[in-house]
Write a protein that holds these residues in place. Structure first.
Motif, PDB file in Angstrom:
ATOM      1  N   LEU A   1       0.664  -0.646   0.303  1.00 49.85           N
ATOM      2  CA  LEU A   1       0.416  -0.220   0.080  1.00 49.85           C
ATOM      3  C   LEU A   1       0.354   0.944   0.181  1.00 49.85           C
ATOM      4  N   LYS A   2       2.109   1.187   0.103  1.00 52.70           N
ATOM      5  CA  LYS A   2       2.968   2.246   0.309  1.00 52.70           C
ATOM      6  C   LYS A   2       3.035   3.675  -0.398  1.00 52.70           C
ATOM      7  N   GLU A   3       2.424   2.920  -2.144  1.00 58.53           N
ATOM      8  CA  GLU A   3       2.584   4.225  -2.714  1.00 58.53           C
ATOM      9  C   GLU A   3       1.665   4.900  -2.811  1.00 58.53           C
ATOM     10  N   GLN A   4       0.282   4.507  -1.753  1.00 59.37           N
ATOM     11  CA  GLN A   4      -0.540   5.307  -1.527  1.00 59.37           C
ATOM     12  C   GLN A   4      -0.198   6.223  -1.001  1.00 59.37           C
ATOM     13  N   GLY A   5       0.695   6.305  -0.200  1.00 57.76           N
ATOM     14  CA  GLY A   5       1.775   7.137   0.729  1.00 57.76           C
ATOM     15  C   GLY A   5       1.961   8.408   0.223  1.00 57.76           C
ATOM     16  N   ARG A   6       1.618   8.851  -1.189  1.00 59.66           N
ATOM     17  CA  ARG A   6       2.623   9.550  -1.505  1.00 59.66           C
ATOM     18  C   ARG A   6       2.211  10.856  -1.779  1.00 59.66           C
ATOM     19  N   PHE A   7       0.795  11.472  -1.429  1.00 59.46           N
ATOM     20  CA  PHE A   7       0.030  12.433  -1.303  1.00 59.46           C
ATOM     21  C   PHE A   7       0.321  13.108  -0.171  1.00 59.46           C
ATOM     22  N   ALA A   8      -0.300  12.120   0.793  1.00 62.48           N
ATOM     23  CA  ALA A   8      -0.430  12.569   1.898  1.00 62.48           C
ATOM     24  C   ALA A   8       2.073  12.865   2.610  1.00 62.48           C
ATOM     25  N   LEU A   9       2.397  11.774   2.124  1.00 58.45           N
ATOM     26  CA  LEU A   9       4.095  12.056   2.122  1.00 58.45           C
ATOM     27  C   LEU A   9       4.153  14.186   1.483  1.00 58.45           C
ATOM     28  N   GLU A  10       3.649  14.066   0.460  1.00 55.17           N
ATOM     29  CA  GLU A  10       4.247  15.342  -0.466  1.00 55.17           C
ATOM     30  C   GLU A  10       3.739  16.650   0.683  1.00 55.17           C
ATOM     31  N   HIS A  11       2.436  16.342   1.119  1.00 50.90           N
ATOM     32  CA  HIS A  11       1.648  17.333   2.305  1.00 50.90           C
ATOM     33  C   HIS A  11       2.546  17.530   3.334  1.00 50.90           C
ATOM     34  N   ALA A  12       3.185  16.361   4.217  1.00 50.04           N
ATOM     35  CA  ALA A  12       3.635  16.346   5.408  1.00 50.04           C
ATOM     36  C   ALA A  12       4.727  17.383   5.782  1.00 50.04           C
TER      37      ALA A  12
ATOM     38  N   ALA B   1      -5.341  15.452   2.884  1.00 47.03           N
ATOM     39  CA  ALA B   1      -4.089  17.320   3.407  1.00 47.03           C
ATOM     40  C   ALA B   1      -4.532  16.838   4.324  1.00 47.03           C
ATOM     41  N   TYR B   2      -5.889  17.750   5.062  1.00 46.37           N
ATOM     42  CA  TYR B   2      -6.490  18.233   6.165  1.00 46.37           C
ATOM     43  C   TYR B   2      -6.014  17.516   7.125  1.00 46.37           C
ATOM     44  N   VAL B   3      -6.400  16.192   7.348  1.00 43.87           N
ATOM     45  CA  VAL B   3      -5.855  15.353   8.601  1.00 43.87           C
ATOM     46  C   VAL B   3      -4.317  15.329   9.011  1.00 43.87           C
ATOM     47  N   VAL B   4      -3.586  15.385   8.146  1.00 42.33           N
ATOM     48  CA  VAL B   4      -1.755  15.399   8.120  1.00 42.33           C
ATOM     49  C   VAL B   4      -1.860  16.856   9.134  1.00 42.33           C
ATOM     50  N   ALA B   5      -2.391  17.935   8.071  1.00 44.27           N
ATOM     51  CA  ALA B   5      -2.369  19.282   8.339  1.00 44.27           C
ATOM     52  C   ALA B   5      -2.308  19.291  10.400  1.00 44.27           C
ATOM     53  N   HIS B   6      -3.570  18.657  10.337  1.00 42.94           N
ATOM     54  CA  HIS B   6      -4.218  18.914  11.703  1.00 42.94           C
ATOM     55  C   HIS B   6      -3.090  18.035  13.192  1.00 42.94           C
ATOM     56  N   GLU B   7      -2.938  17.016  12.536  1.00 41.01           N
ATOM     57  CA  GLU B   7      -2.034  16.738  13.088  1.00 41.01           C
ATOM     58  C   GLU B   7      -0.871  16.861  13.487  1.00 41.01           C
ATOM     59  N   LEU B   8      -0.083  17.203  12.593  1.00 46.68           N
ATOM     60  CA  LEU B   8       1.422  17.804  12.630  1.00 46.68           C
ATOM     61  C   LEU B   8       1.073  19.216  12.766  1.00 46.68           C
ATOM     62  N   ALA B   9       0.121  19.787  13.091  1.00 42.84           N
ATOM     63  CA  ALA B   9       0.682  21.351  14.312  1.00 42.84           C
ATOM     64  C   ALA B   9       0.325  20.397  15.664  1.00 42.84           C
ATOM     65  N   HIS B  10      -0.727  19.573  15.382  1.00 43.16           N
ATOM     66  CA  HIS B  10      -0.553  18.980  17.148  1.00 43.16           C
ATOM     67  C   HIS B  10       1.128  18.786  17.540  1.00 43.16           C
ATOM     68  N   GLN B  11       2.340  18.739  16.469  1.00 37.03           N
ATOM     69  CA  GLN B  11       3.625  18.743  17.078  1.00 37.03           C
ATOM     70  C   GLN B  11       4.124  19.581  17.645  1.00 37.03           C
TER      71      GLN B  11
ATOM     72  N   TRP C   1      -8.400  24.580  13.570  1.00 36.25           N
ATOM     73  CA  TRP C   1      -8.128  26.328  13.127  1.00 36.25           C
ATOM     74  C   TRP C   1      -6.513  26.182  12.037  1.00 36.25           C
ATOM     75  N   VAL C   2      -5.845  26.297  12.653  1.00 34.03           N
ATOM     76  CA  VAL C   2      -4.412  26.088  11.423  1.00 34.03           C
ATOM     77  C   VAL C   2      -3.685  25.271  10.954  1.00 34.03           C
ATOM     78  N   GLY C   3      -4.560  23.407  10.915  1.00 34.62           N
ATOM     79  CA  GLY C   3      -4.481  22.927   9.823  1.00 34.62           C
ATOM     80  C   GLY C   3      -5.515  22.948   8.739  1.00 34.62           C
ATOM     81  N   TRP C   4      -6.276  23.408   8.802  1.00 30.02           N
ATOM     82  CA  TRP C   4      -7.002  24.537   7.489  1.00 30.02           C
ATOM     83  C   TRP C   4      -6.223  25.542   7.212  1.00 30.02           C
TER      84      TRP C   4
END
Length: 880
Positions: free
Chosen positions: A247-258, A320-330, A353-356
């Motif tokens: 399944l790793k290739e399905q992770g590329r979109f999230a990776l690019e955003h992360a 894109a949003y869930v990745v941003a939300h969780e990384l904001a928590h870092q 808010w900051v995820g959006w």
């Protein structure tokens, strides 16, 4: 300092400084047990003979207290007792533990459970042949990961499981040689295991953090990798998305955003990402959407994986949003953590808010602030208009109660008032204050007032004074407008969806940003309503709207003729204005402050609308009305005719074809318009969709565009029978694109046949469907005006099955009830629900039951009050 009396916490005799945790003897199958040894470097405040520590479903087999160096033994365990209700163990020692530095070493046995909490196992059907060491029971294979928020670190190891008892962590685990282990920090080293075929994987020490942020995972993992563009301490940080094999290739979109999001937050906060790596992991069974463990964020598969060839494009926005939300928590949550669970909103409201904000930075073409107003603000207003709501900052005495406040108030009302405050202070000033707050409290804990203090210093305004009621009081206001020549009177009062506010419920005076948009060309004049009533002067009688761009968290009640005028002045309204107008008109009709006729008249004027997000609000408002009046056959038929006339021209104009490089929002419009028109009975669209479905069923995979699968599947099942239903069920079983399973469950719920609705509910509560996906089935059936009664009947009659399958996680069963029950609008159903649950243990979802009851009460009153007037309007306008 004496411990706070407003919370039920551990004795403050011992403070942890570092956990050195080792797991071994992992048994894959049978009892699914493991052995653990945790050595806790501690500061002992006063001499004691016992240690009280959090544990749940662990067996402590031995303990001793070692000197500061971890060498000589000071005392050994004499006895251990368990307080299961409070999830604590008391270890009594043979001698005194003197004040000062000591190491508490505890041996124990634990279980890798299947409850999606603690250290747990997830079963999955592999996408490709797994490595030979992957645990399996035949058809299913297993991966293992952790979920500790709020109070489940104690399920994996004995610990001081409170957010302000921060400590560093060192972690080591013994696993089969061909599996992969990951944790919060990079790998420190791998050594040979205690027997052939095993290896020990050790990880670097973490910074000081709360127990709920510790994490590890093991499985047949592979990854895609990139790195940040900017350097941190002279190095680019590696960023990886881990999945089970295939399944790793399905992770590329999230990776690019992360990696872009990490750089963006480092810049806007003025605080660099503090860890040496950032991993994202797709977990097959996951109760929440994602979890922000420091350096190892875990996700439900649909929140992190995206298949460019097979996935519906709408999931891009979600990932894109869930990745941003969780990384904001870092930063906001991990680097600086709330002091106690009553301030959960500090983590979640801000990260939302900051995820959006990050998604808007990466995708300005998506217009996410309009989406935020349509989805987050409207959803929060809906829940907060119930008596069963709660303040954003809600008292939490016992941490075990906290799961129920991971809700739309903490996340969506929290983020809505953050947006309101940021718009008022100016985004630059607001983010400067946030950066200052993070620097002052880094690696520590903070309270709401600490954030207000930093924002006050940055802005020169008394932020606490005007924000306190928004955070600490329940509900929100409706601003009622009275017109006079050249000016308007405005009055604030508490808004309840039931329309029956008592005087004692209307004592709060909110600070309300008025945001008057008026004149030609329209300009915005900023002022605030800080008392119950006021007058706003210099208003252009031809055009005005308050709450410009819907930046304030409140409803506005205009005189009926003004609502008509605003509907005619669409060129002067932003998308957010239009969405807000419709959301307000819908809520006011339900509460009895306005009428459905006024709402429908407003919606009629938007037939030529071009914005997907405005159409999304039109669909939402109309669906709500149609659901409430579904049992009145004459009104239901009239509303269906109204919907068909409103949606048909736009749906016909946009057509079925997806041109290359089309804007993302246009593609979403096509899906929404075709789907809604089909649901309203558009013969041409239904016929074309069934034709495409037939070709697809015959083996032509390309007959249905990937972005229109939901539209075609929905209309095929809704207008078909057993054959169409079975085809989609087969598709669910064979899919590897994770979002496709969600689309199939929703489509199966469109059947108008009660027997098939019952079959779907049996299916989603079977072992075949992961528990986290099951609530999609009840929502689909509950949202279907034809089969709604089946959802409650099934829940009643199959309660043991529902409770056994979904009750393994309080979060999942809560969601099942929270998202299904409020769809009803009959007091008899409300009373039946109350009667059914009166002898059940409802501790995990008691708040959701009250929300359902309040919502059904409001829906029923609305239906009774407005039915005659609505039918009259529909007849007068040729719809009935």
């Amino acid at each position: 300092m004496a411990p706070p009396t407003d919370r039920d916490i551990l004795p403050n005799t011992i403070k942890p400084l570092n956990y050195d945790l080792s797991l071994f003897n992992l048994e894959f199958g049978g009892e699914w047990s493991y052995d653990g040894l945790v050595k806790i470097d501690s500061k002992v405040k006063q001499s004691t003979k016992e240690v009280v520590i959090n544990t749940k479903e662990l067996e402590i087999t031995g303990a001793e207290v070692l000197g500061k160096d971890g060498g000589s033994s000071i005392a050994s365990m004499a006895d251990v007792s368990y307080d299961k209700a409070n999830e604590r163990a008391t270890i009594k020692f043979s001698g005194d533990i003197p004040a000062g530095d000591a190491v508490v070493a505890i041996k124990y046995k634990g279980v890798m459970n299947n409850a999606m909490a603690g250290f747990y196992r997830s079963k999955y059907k592999p996408a490709t042949t797994p490595s030979s060491g992957t645990p399996t029971d035949g058809e299913f294979h297993y991966m293992f990961s952790t979920q500790f928020e709020a109070c489940d670190a104690r399920r994996a190891f004995p610990c001081f499981d409170e957010p302000n008892l921060k400590a560093s962590f060192e972690f080591e685990i013994e696993i089969p040689e061909d599996l992969v282990a990951i944790s919060n920090m990079p790998e420190k080293g791998v050594t040979k295991g205690s027997k052939d075929g095993l290896k020990k994987v050790a990880f670097e020490k973490t910074p000081a953090m709360s127990t709920y942020l510790a994490a590890w995972a093991i499985g047949d993992f592979e990854y895609v990798e990139d790195s940040t563009a900017r350097k941190y301490n002279g190095k680019n940080i590696p960023v990886r998305v881990y999945t089970t094999r295939g399944l790793k290739e399905q992770g590329r979109f999230a990776l690019e955003h992360a990696h872009k999001t990490l750089d963006y937050f480092s810049d806007v906060f003025g605080v660099e990402y503090p860890l040496p790596k950032s991993d994202l992991l797709a977990v097959h069974e996951f109760a929440m959407g994602a979890m922000e463990n420091w350096g190892l964020v875990t996700y439900r598969t649909t929140a992190v994986l995206f298949d460019e060839e097979k996935s519906d494009a709408r999931f891009k926005n979600r990932v894109a949003y869930v990745v941003a939300h969780e990384l904001a928590h870092q930063w906001f949550g991990n680097l600086v953590t709330m002091d106690w669970w009553n301030e959960l909103w500090l983590n979640e409201g801000f990260a939302t808010w900051v995820g959006w904000l990050a998604v808007d930075h990466l995708h300005p073409e998506w217009k996410v602030w309009s989406q935020f107003v349509a989805e987050a603000v409207q959803t929060a207003l809906e829940l907060d208009s119930l008596r069963a709501s709660h303040p954003i900052e809600v008292p939490v005495r016992n941490a075990l109660e906290v799961d129920q406040i991971f809700d739309h108030i903490s996340y969506l009302k929290g983020s809505s008032v953050i947006r309101m405050l940021s718009n008022h202070l100016g985004q630059e000033v607001f983010l400067k204050g946030v950066g200052d707050y993070l620097k002052i409290h880094a690696y520590g804990n903070a309270r709401t007032n600490d954030l207000w203090a930093a924002l006050s210093a940055a802005s020169g305004q008394d932020v606490q004074a005007f924000m306190d009621p928004w955070i600490r009081k329940i509900g929100f206001p409706v601003v009622t407008v009275a017109e006079e020549p050249g000016q308007i009177g405005i009055r604030q009062s508490r808004f309840l969806t039931t329309g029956d506010v008592k005087s004692e419920e209307d004592e709060t005076t909110w600070w309300i940003p008025v945001g008057l948009k008026t004149g030609t060309p329209a300009k915005v004049v900023h002022s605030a309503l800080t008392q119950k009533e006021d007058t706003v002067r210099d208003v252009d009688d031809d055009f005005y709207k308050i709450n410009a761009d819907q930046s304030g968290f409140y409803r506005t009640n205009y005189p009926p003729q003004r609502l008509v005028k605003l509907g005619e002045a669409q060129d002067r309204l932003s998308e957010e204005d239009k969405i807000g107008l419709m959301g307000d008109a819908t809520a006011l009709a339900i509460a009895g402050n306005a009428t459905t006729a006024a709402l429908l008249s407003l919606l009629e004027g938007f037939q030529k609308e071009k914005s997907y997000l405005v159409w999304s609000q039109i669909a939402s408002s109309l669906s709500k009305v149609r659901a409430v009046f579904a049992t009145n056959k004459e009104i239901s038929a009239g509303l269906k005719k109204f919907a068909l006339k409103l949606f048909s021209p736009a749906a016909e104009a946009i057509g079925w074809e997806f041109p290359e490089d089309e804007e993302w929002l246009t593609g979403q419009s096509r899906k929404l318009l075709l789907g809604y028109a089909a649901g309203a009975g558009h013969d041409g669209i239904i016929a074309e969709g069934r034709k495409k479905f037939s070709a697809w069923k015959s083996g032509d995979e390309k007959a249905i565009h990937q972005n229109l699968r939901s539209v075609v599947f929905n209309l095929a099942v809704a207008n078909g029978g057993q054959e169409e239903y079975d085809s989609i069920k087969r598709e669910f079983r064979k899919l590897t694109a994770v979002d496709g399973k969600e689309i199939c469950i929703q489509a199966l719920g469109r059947s108008k046949n009660p027997d098939l609705a019952w079959d779907l509910l049996e299916f989603v509560t079977s072992e075949e469907v992961p528990p986290q996906d099951a609530h999609g089935g009840i929502v689909a059936v509950s949202s279907n005006n034809e089969t709604r009664p089946v959802a409650w009947e099934f829940t009643k009659k199959s309660w043991d099955r529902v409770d056994k399958r979904l009750g393994i996680s309080g979060i999942v069963i809560d969601r099942w009830l929270k998202m299904g029950l409020p769809k009803y609008s009959d007091t008899a159903v409300r009373d039946d629900i109350a009667n059914f649950f009166k002898d059940k243990d409802t501790g995990r979802y008691s708040r959701s039951l009250v929300i359902a009851s309040d919502t059904i009460t409001a829906n029923a009153a609305y239906k009774e009050r407005d039915a005659a007037r609505l039918l009259e309007w529909l007849k007068a306008h040729g719809y009935a």
